[in-house]
Scaffold this active site. Sequence first.
Site, PDB file in Angstrom:
ATOM      1  N   GLU A 209     -21.996  -9.635  25.609  1.00  0.00           N
ATOM      2  CA  GLU A 209     -22.955  -8.689  25.948  1.00  0.00           C
ATOM      3  C   GLU A 209     -22.121  -7.240  25.707  1.00  0.00           C
ATOM      4  O   GLU A 209     -22.928  -6.456  25.372  1.00  0.00           O
ATOM      5  CB  GLU A 209     -23.223  -9.178  27.250  1.00  0.00           C
ATOM      6  CG  GLU A 209     -24.150 -10.102  27.632  1.00  0.00           C
ATOM      7  CD  GLU A 209     -23.761 -11.601  27.409  1.00  0.00           C
ATOM      8  OE1 GLU A 209     -22.506 -11.556  27.473  1.00  0.00           O
ATOM      9  OE2 GLU A 209     -24.490 -12.400  27.264  1.00  0.00           O
TER      10      GLU A 209
ATOM     11  N   HIS B 166     -31.019 -16.893  36.267  1.00  0.00           N
ATOM     12  CA  HIS B 166     -31.970 -16.801  35.468  1.00  0.00           C
ATOM     13  C   HIS B 166     -33.185 -16.066  36.092  1.00  0.00           C
ATOM     14  O   HIS B 166     -34.407 -16.410  35.935  1.00  0.00           O
ATOM     15  CB  HIS B 166     -32.672 -17.940  34.856  1.00  0.00           C
ATOM     16  CG  HIS B 166     -31.535 -18.638  34.037  1.00  0.00           C
ATOM     17  ND1 HIS B 166     -30.516 -19.292  34.303  1.00  0.00           N
ATOM     18  CD2 HIS B 166     -31.457 -18.797  32.571  1.00  0.00           C
ATOM     19  CE1 HIS B 166     -29.556 -19.723  33.382  1.00  0.00           C
ATOM     20  NE2 HIS B 166     -30.108 -19.425  32.273  1.00  0.00           N
TER      21      HIS B 166
END
Lengths: 287, 446
Positions: free
Chosen positions: A19, A90
Amino acid sequence: MDLQTEFGSERVFNTPLTEQGIVGFAIGAAAQGMKPVAEIQFADYIFPAFDQIVNEAAKFRYREGGTGVNVGGMVVRMPCGAVGHGALYHTQSPEALFAHVPGVQVVMPRSPSQAKGLLLSAIFQSNNPVIFMEPKILYRAAVEHVPNEFYTIPLNKAEVVKPGSDVTVVSYGQPMYLCSEAIRAIEKDMGASVELIDLRTIYPWDRQTVLDSVKKTGRAIVVHESMINYGVGAEVAATIQDGAFLRLEAPVKRVAGWSTHTGLTFEKLILPDVARIYDAIKQTLEY
Amino acid sequence: MSLNFLARLPRPARSQRTLLPSVKRWGSSISQRPGSDRVRFPGAVNSKFTTEMSFINPAETSSIPTYRVMNSDGVMLEKDRKSLNVSNEEILTWYKNMLTVSVMDVIMFEAQRQGRLSFYMVSAGEEGISVGSAAALTPDDVVFAQYRETGVFQQRGFTLKDFMSQLFANRNDNGRGRNMPVHYGSNYPRTHTISSPLATQIPQASGAAYALKLQALQNPDTPPRIVACYFGEGAASEGDFHAGLNIAATRSCPVVFICRNNGYAISTPTLEQYRGDGIASRGVGYGIDTIRVDGNDIFAVYEAMREARRIALTDGGRPVLIEAMSYRVSHHSTSDDSFAYRARVEVEDWKRRDNPIIRLRKWLENEGLWNEDMEQETRDQLRKAVLKEFGDAEREKKPPIRAAFEDVYDELTEEAQEQMKELKRILETYPEEYDLRQYEDGIKGL
């Protein structure tokens, strides 16, 4: 729709799983005048790139100063929010963390047509780095007509989704639907008139539209999925008490996630739902 | 009043990274032939089977050699090697550029000690790396640096006035008075403004190089351009180093990474920074063309960089890693006393043993291009020029106060305008609390 087949593997491609690399790479490309649209698979995994966003993307134009170099062309998209069973990693909506960072625009749409208009604005009209958060629960749930042609929805501008006169409800993203449902119920049950505002851009946000509304209604509630502590609601509530103090007839209520992690089996109890929003409107009206 | 619509949702939209099965079959997924002596795992397509269980022990492999062209006496090691293809005038310019950095460093370090400057970082011992590598770049190439690359700015045309304006954060500073000293930046030749967070520039350099590659595809008439990215061996321990090199390799980016390995990251010696064979050995692991050079040998640095630039532009783009070895002769910064963690004798030894400036000076003298008189005269001139710009820059006004708020976004937000108004009210209400004379246009600059 297969963007890679349509536009080629030079323009639509995989990166290694990193990321900080993805966002750093996008910053570099934007610094040479490109318009990179980077994707972080889940907002929960943006944190490895936090340094690149906060210290680099957000401060790039400011520190370059007179050279005029900036990374205004970049957009970072990320699915965010709860899906019912996303548990700790999530589910998150870290918009408040980015709203504390001058230099980035933080945007969250509530529907397909809004997502398209706001995303096109972020890519083609905004000359600032944009954090574009997409409530993933709406990816396949929300269906509405979306014009095929190019159109944009202005950033930094809230939308009065439903006018009303007794209380203002401010929200954004997925909870907009919960707010609508709660408002329908409360208007039926109490005969009240509720104004609903979608912030759309969380920072820099449209303070004037919210203040105008609260000056009219005298009451306000802020609703969001992410935690209540130091959340977007805190900023909105503080701005309201500062800018509409003499018009307020009740404390500004915040309906948001409790200050805990989203344990798998407890999601329904942790995140704001229609009942909590209904109750908050009721309490505010009866104050 | 229910969450019915949540229940209608399918399972998580995208729980893993998958390609559509029909898309394409990667070369790495070719089926294993029966009886093959090689593995066909997609993750390592050319690996032989072995029945010998043997761990690779890094200590048993020899170190990557260090490329050098001339010895510490300024004498070419191979007498009949082909020439550098650089004119003597240009080499003299390199020498003067190294001297300029060195002269400026001594004066500014002292100025900081006298409290006339808030902070400074010298490049002593590393002038050869920055000047030599920058000399192999074109003005269209893009540079991302760390902070100890003053020679890159000098070689790329940054003037003494530019340096001093930045150091004193005055109204002529490109950075509009916002950055700490030595955080230089220029639009063209593009040398991105330095930022303090270490290694963040490494993946940015990869992305910038990818942009240059796409722009070259879109417009084949653009001159070939690469990105040069500088960092120290300490910064190479950051995650961004890993991210940047890996992504540059997988996306075939025309970028040259130049690691200045000077032995120390502030007080941390390399023995506590890594246990592999320096930084160069890692490049190979990423599938990147790699070389280690003697950073005190400006000819070796220049040649390696020139070749690295050529490699970076082949096949549409390829990353290259150069590890340039040197010794940080000076303190880390003006906030550091390096004798707290290393012996003074070690530093003195290095000062005597080898130095990029003295080495090139010896070569120039051997060639009859330089002598003691020229040295003294040039040093005096440089010293005078630095002191003049120093004085001018110190007297110059700071940027207007509004520069504190501008450039956060492309336009001032409503919130920023309100905060500027509020600051103005405070400044007008309590004028004795704030000295605004140093800022251009005083309170009117807000």
